[in-house]
Design an enzyme around this catalytic site. Structure first.
Site, mmCIF file in Angstrom:
data_model
loop_
_atom_site.group_PDB
_atom_site.id
_atom_site.type_symbol
_atom_site.label_atom_id
_atom_site.label_comp_id
_atom_site.label_asym_id
_atom_site.label_seq_id
_atom_site.Cartn_x
_atom_site.Cartn_y
_atom_site.Cartn_z
ATOM 1 N N LEU A 179 0.896 -1.147 0.000
ATOM 2 C CA LEU A 179 0.000 0.000 0.000
ATOM 3 C C LEU A 179 0.937 1.199 0.000
ATOM 4 O O LEU A 179 1.854 1.256 0.821
ATOM 5 C CB LEU A 179 -0.881 0.030 1.256
ATOM 6 N N ASP A 180 0.739 2.146 -0.901
ATOM 7 C CA ASP A 180 1.688 3.247 -0.969
ATOM 8 C C ASP A 180 1.629 4.107 0.301
ATOM 9 O O ASP A 180 0.754 3.952 1.150
ATOM 10 C CB ASP A 180 1.520 4.064 -2.256
ATOM 11 N N TYR A 181 2.578 4.983 0.413
ATOM 12 C CA TYR A 181 2.801 5.803 1.606
ATOM 13 C C TYR A 181 1.539 6.525 2.063
ATOM 14 O O TYR A 181 1.235 6.571 3.256
ATOM 15 C CB TYR A 181 3.922 6.803 1.289
ATOM 16 N N SER A 212 -1.654 5.767 1.158
ATOM 17 C CA SER A 212 -2.836 4.911 1.244
ATOM 18 C C SER A 212 -2.907 4.221 2.600
ATOM 19 O O SER A 212 -1.916 4.116 3.324
ATOM 20 C CB SER A 212 -2.812 3.867 0.130
#
Length: 194
Positions: A55-57, A59
């Protein structure tokens, strides 16, 4: 077998955790920029855990951590056709063409993006189900339509729901969740599903 003079041994206890990752954490084992690691939110133990997917930073939401490489490889491989469900809130009104692009598929910078399901839940919100889950897929499609997600939360992976798991906390997967994720997995290894 030795590594730097110390004996190596295989871990016999397998761990399967679900974490509700808050925004502002990265899903890596280290970060040269010094950002907070999602790993730091997990219970301390001697086992080395790693995330299944990312999960990106910015999200948030559901992500799995394990020390079982076979489980991670099978679950993370595109052939698993594992559904991932997201709730997205945008800073502006989401046009119908964004929904249509997600459903019919859209090519952006030579990469094809297509959702299994995309539906509006409000003027500025939508529900998206992805199967392949390419890197930053939702953010790239939104950006293409000059939209910015103010919230991007993963609420489900396969049959496992985020539910009421508090942000920043984790729990072990249940035996049923483990079985539902990999119905053909048959292992004699001890699993920590307490």
């Amino acid at each position: 077998m030795l590594l730097d003079g110390a004996p190596l041994s295989l871990e016999s206890r397998k761990i399967y955790l679900a974490l509700n990752k808050p925004p502002g954490y990265i899903c890596s084992s280290s970060d040269p920029q010094g950002r907070e690691l999602a790993l730091s939110l997990l219970p301390a133990g001697k086992e080395r855990l790693y995330s299944i997917g990312r999960l990106d930073y910015q999200s948030c939401g559901l992500i799995f951590f394990t020390n079982d490489g076979d489980f991670a490889n099978r679950l993370g491989h595109p052939s698993s056709q594992m559904e991932k469900e997201y709730i997205v809130e945008a800073t502006g009104v989401i046009p119908d063409e964004t929904i249509e692009a997600f459903i019919n598929g859209i090519t952006i910078e030579d990469v094809f993006y297509k959702a299994k399901l995309a539906e509006k839940t409000g003027r500025k919100s939508m529900r998206i189900i992805l199967v392949e889950g390419k890197n930053r897929e939702i953010r790239r499609v939104f950006s293409h339509f000059r939209l910015h997600p103010s919230l991007l939360r993963r609420v489900r992976i396969g049959s496992v729901q985020l539910g009421n798991l508090q942000e920043g906390t984790s729990r072990a997967l249940t035996e049923k969740e483990y079985s539902d994720l990999l119905p053909r997995t048959n292992t004699n290894k001890e699993k920590d599903l307490r």
